[in-house]
Design an enzyme around this catalytic site. Structure first.
Site, PDB file in Angstrom:
ATOM      1  N   ASP A 181      72.387  60.217  46.181  1.00  0.00           N
ATOM      2  CA  ASP A 181      71.617  59.125  46.770  1.00  0.00           C
ATOM      3  C   ASP A 181      70.902  59.601  48.030  1.00  0.00           C
ATOM      4  O   ASP A 181      71.534  59.962  49.017  1.00  0.00           O
ATOM      5  CB  ASP A 181      72.562  57.961  47.087  1.00  0.00           C
ATOM      6  CG  ASP A 181      71.913  56.880  47.930  1.00  0.00           C
ATOM      7  OD1 ASP A 181      70.683  56.708  47.814  1.00  0.00           O
ATOM      8  OD2 ASP A 181      72.627  56.216  48.681  1.00  0.00           O
ATOM      9  N   HIS A 199      68.581  57.715  49.707  1.00  0.00           N
ATOM     10  CA  HIS A 199      68.080  56.610  50.526  1.00  0.00           C
ATOM     11  C   HIS A 199      68.888  56.554  51.825  1.00  0.00           C
ATOM     12  O   HIS A 199      69.925  55.903  51.896  1.00  0.00           O
ATOM     13  CB  HIS A 199      68.196  55.291  49.760  1.00  0.00           C
ATOM     14  CG  HIS A 199      67.272  55.207  48.591  1.00  0.00           C
ATOM     15  ND1 HIS A 199      67.651  55.568  47.325  1.00  0.00           N
ATOM     16  CD2 HIS A 199      65.971  54.815  48.491  1.00  0.00           C
ATOM     17  CE1 HIS A 199      66.644  55.396  46.490  1.00  0.00           C
ATOM     18  NE2 HIS A 199      65.611  54.941  47.181  1.00  0.00           N
ATOM     19  N   HIS A 213      57.803  55.219  49.591  1.00  0.00           N
ATOM     20  CA  HIS A 213      59.075  55.412  50.276  1.00  0.00           C
ATOM     21  C   HIS A 213      58.892  55.622  51.774  1.00  0.00           C
ATOM     22  O   HIS A 213      59.837  55.442  52.547  1.00  0.00           O
ATOM     23  CB  HIS A 213      59.825  56.601  49.669  1.00  0.00           C
ATOM     24  CG  HIS A 213      60.282  56.364  48.271  1.00  0.00           C
ATOM     25  ND1 HIS A 213      59.539  56.725  47.178  1.00  0.00           N
ATOM     26  CD2 HIS A 213      61.403  55.763  47.781  1.00  0.00           C
ATOM     27  CE1 HIS A 213      60.177  56.383  46.077  1.00  0.00           C
ATOM     28  NE2 HIS A 213      61.305  55.797  46.410  1.00  0.00           N
TER      29      HIS A 213
END
Length: 675
Positions: free
Chosen positions: A547, A549, A175
């Site tokens: 979420d 991201h 990531h």
């Protein structure tokens, strides 16, 4: 035009807001240092699952995501169903879990015990258990870094003593690259994380000196492989060389088998495109070759994305296609039959040496800032990633970095793969979530409530002291405690933490030559602000739900700031109610929502409704994310001013369209939006 009064102090070019009740970096560091003084170390984070039998949308962050982003495991009953009929003592299980790794392993062990085996000694598998990358890129954390590290090291210490076949930590740099890391940063941050974990284990005193080599041996890594084949292959050779040096020199590991760099890889998802998505197949193949051709740095496991992940959730057939790519390489080609093809190459050796030197220098900079946790809390690491990502995006937008089908060779024949977009991705039944919530309520109603409360009290007591948290977590699992309750008990002791977003520290793009797209958008934003009688346009960038991201949201925030906006960005994990409250308090001219979890159909209408109820329905709302065409049309019909998907790669153009949305909402004459 809006008649809401502007909030005071609007001369500031940048705003950062933090909600009350979250620990400051200084308090977090003090708590960690105090823990070390008392013999404590550890790490963790947890998901905000509902902790009441009611389902209050004002406080539940998982709404709209159930069934889309993984398997909901809320209690022992869920873990039982997940592994029903699967003998765990004969199964090798990989848990891609970090914040709640210790808790998930506790549930897993109890299920294995119920199967009548010899758990935990016979259990085999891996928990990712890397919380650092959550602060930098993925966002699924709750506690400050110090207490979170304690949870990591408690699980490591427990498994070394009780589950010797289990790999308790898998350092994840995957990531980091998705968040913008260069190869040097990916190497340096991942190895610095491993050093931080190993140093904490050694300082904690739960693992004897004789057993410390077992901890080193059982650390593995999960990395990213991008499309730049030679660079990525050399990155893995550099990783291997540095890890061997660190484990030998810093930790005195003499056995070369214990110094082995063990890694798995998922090839890059960041580079997958919505435009001409069939090109993603060859990208995936090239990325896989980068981590398989060099035998000396070959991945132990490979995980491939699907060709259509930029469109939505892949279907089973799409996932099968990715699996077959690996199987063709393994069983049909001869690529795995020879010694390392790159040994002795001067080109490769020069590149590897450069990566090693760069990574060492970056690791030294981290140490100079007080170590990895201090670099996380100060925002140094996050700001570096945001800046690197901004450079990457600028290169694509300018054409300096070519992306086939996006900024070159854009002409295309109709693709049969995307002829029917309605069936090109997986859809999830929205009733699934209601079933999960109802099941959770039934579970709580059927358990021994007094036993659950006692187990949670014991967990809190252990968290306040030096005890390893695994035994108390096992007791909670057996008592029917839920994931949300387990996290809630630790939250009461450890507090909460909101990591730096890295946006404020990213360099400002001062240069905008006359005639450039950025200069044009700056002029448009300034004129619009003048027309509205304000100093600057104000944009709220919101990340609703779980979420984490946040890469896209951060880049929008940075570019909007560069275009002259005053930006309100509070980071991740916000409810619609919190986003609307912030929009009203800051009197913003536009709300931008970033959602990549598939929860847009639930969360966006909620934000729109709350704005209307508050008398602020005139504020335009724009949305960005992985949003299928049908959903995008529905959102626009519901009142969303604009929807942006991965095909909208030009961030400056997006900001220009946001300016236009503000003008339309305020009934101003339209301006030409730079293309």
């Amino acid at each position: 035009m809006s008649e809401r009064a502007a909030a005071p102090g609007r001369d500031r070019p940048w705003l950062m807001r933090t909600y009350a009740g979250h620990s400051t970096a200084e308090a977090s560091n003090a708590l960690y240092l105090r823990g070390l003084a008392n013999g404590q170390t550890g790490l963790s984070v947890a998901f905000d699952l509902p902790t009441q039998t009611g389902y209050d949308p004002d406080h539940v962050l998982a709404r709209g995501e159930v069934g889309r982003v993984g398997v909901p495991v809320s209690h022992l009953g869920d873990m039982r169903r997940l592994f029903e009929g699967i003998p765990l003592e004969r199964t090798n299980t990989s848990m891609t879990i970090n914040a709640t790794a210790l808790w998930m392993f506790a549930l897993y062990q109890v299920v294995a015990e119920e199967q009548g085996g010899e758990a935990p000694g016979a259990l085999r598998g891996t928990t990712q258990n890397d919380i650092v990358k959550e602060y930098l890129s993925r966002g699924t954390y709750v506690f400050p870094p110090g207490p979170s590290l304690r949870l990591t090291t408690d699980l490591i210490a427990y498994t070394v003593r009780r589950a010797p076949r289990w790999n308790p930590v898998n350092i994840c740099s995957y990531h980091l690259q998705e968040a913008g890391a260069t190869p040097v940063q990916e190497i340096a941050y991942a190895l610095s994380t491993a050093i931080t974990v190993l140093d904490a284990v050694r300082a904690g005193g739960q693992v004897s000196g004789e057993a410390f080599g077992e901890v080193v041996e059982r650390i593995s890594f999960f990395v990213n492989a991008g499309v730049r084949f030679v660079e990525e292959m050399c990155k893995m050779r550099a990783f291997t060389r540095l890890w061997d040096d660190i484990t030998r020199e810093r930790y005195g590991i003499g056995d070369p088998r214990r110094r082995r760099f063990r890694y798995g890889v998922q090839v890059n998802s960041l580079g997958l495109t919505e435009a001409q998505p069939e090109n993603n197949v060859q990208r995936i193949v090239l990325e896989m070759l980068a981590v398989t051709l060099s035998k000396g740095a070959r991945a132990r496991a490979v995980q491939l994305p699907a060709w259509n992940e930029a469109l939505g959730l892949p279907r089973p057939w799409d996932q099968q296609w990715s699996l077959r790519i690996q199987q063709v390489l393994a069983h049909e080609s001869d690529l795995l039959e020879y010694p390392d093809l790159f040994d002795g190459s001067p080109v490769v050796e020069e590149k590897v040496a450069g990566l090693v030197a760069g990574a060492r220098a970056e690791m030294e900079r981290i140490e100079e800032r007080g170590g990895l946790l201090a670099a996380v809390e100060s925002g140094y690491l996050k700001s570096s990633l945001v800046a690197s990502h901004a450079e990457r995006r600028t290169a694509v937008e300018s054409g300096a970095a070519k992306v086939v089908g996006v900024n070159c060779y854009e002409e295309s024949e109709p693709s049969p793969l995307t002829a029917d977009l309605g069936t090109a991705v997986l859809t999830v039944d929205p009733d699934t979530e209601a079933g999960v919530v109802a099941s959770l309520a039934r579970w709580r109603a059927g358990r021994d409530e007094e036993r659950a409360r006692e187990a949670l009290a014991e967990l809190a007591r252990a968290a306040r002291g030096p005890d390893n948290l695994m035994e108390a977590s096992l007791a909670c699992a057996r008592a029917g405690v839920t994931t949300g309750e387990w996290a809630g008990a630790l939250r009461e002791v450890f507090g909460e933490f909101r990591a730096p977003t890295g946006v404020a520290g990213a360099p400002v793009a001062e240069a905008a030559p006359e005639g450039s797209p950025l200069a044009a958008v700056r002029a448009s934003a300034a004129r619009t602000a003048s027309d509205l009688g304000v100093g600057r346009l104000r944009l709220l960038v919101g990340k609703p739900g779980l979420d984490g991201h946040s890469n896209g949201a951060e880049q929008i925030a940075v570019r909007a700031r560069d275009a002259g906006f005053e930006v309100v960005y509070q980071g991740i994990r916000l409810t619609p109610a919190q986003i609307v409250s912030a929009a009203l308090a800051e009197d913003v001219h536009c709300v931008g929502l970033s959602i990549l979890s598939g929860a847009h159909t639930a969360l966006v209408p909620d934000v729109l409704a709350r704005l209307r109820e508050a008398g602020a329905g005139d504020i335009p709302v724009v949305v960005g994310g992985i949003i299928p065409a049908g959903d995008a049309a529905a959102l626009r019909a519901a009142g969303v001013a604009a929807v942006f998907t991965p095909k909208d790669f030009g961030i400056t153009e997006i900001i220009g369209r946001i300016v236009d949305c503000v003008r339309q909402a305020n009934e101003l004459d339209p301006q030409e939006v730079p293309a």
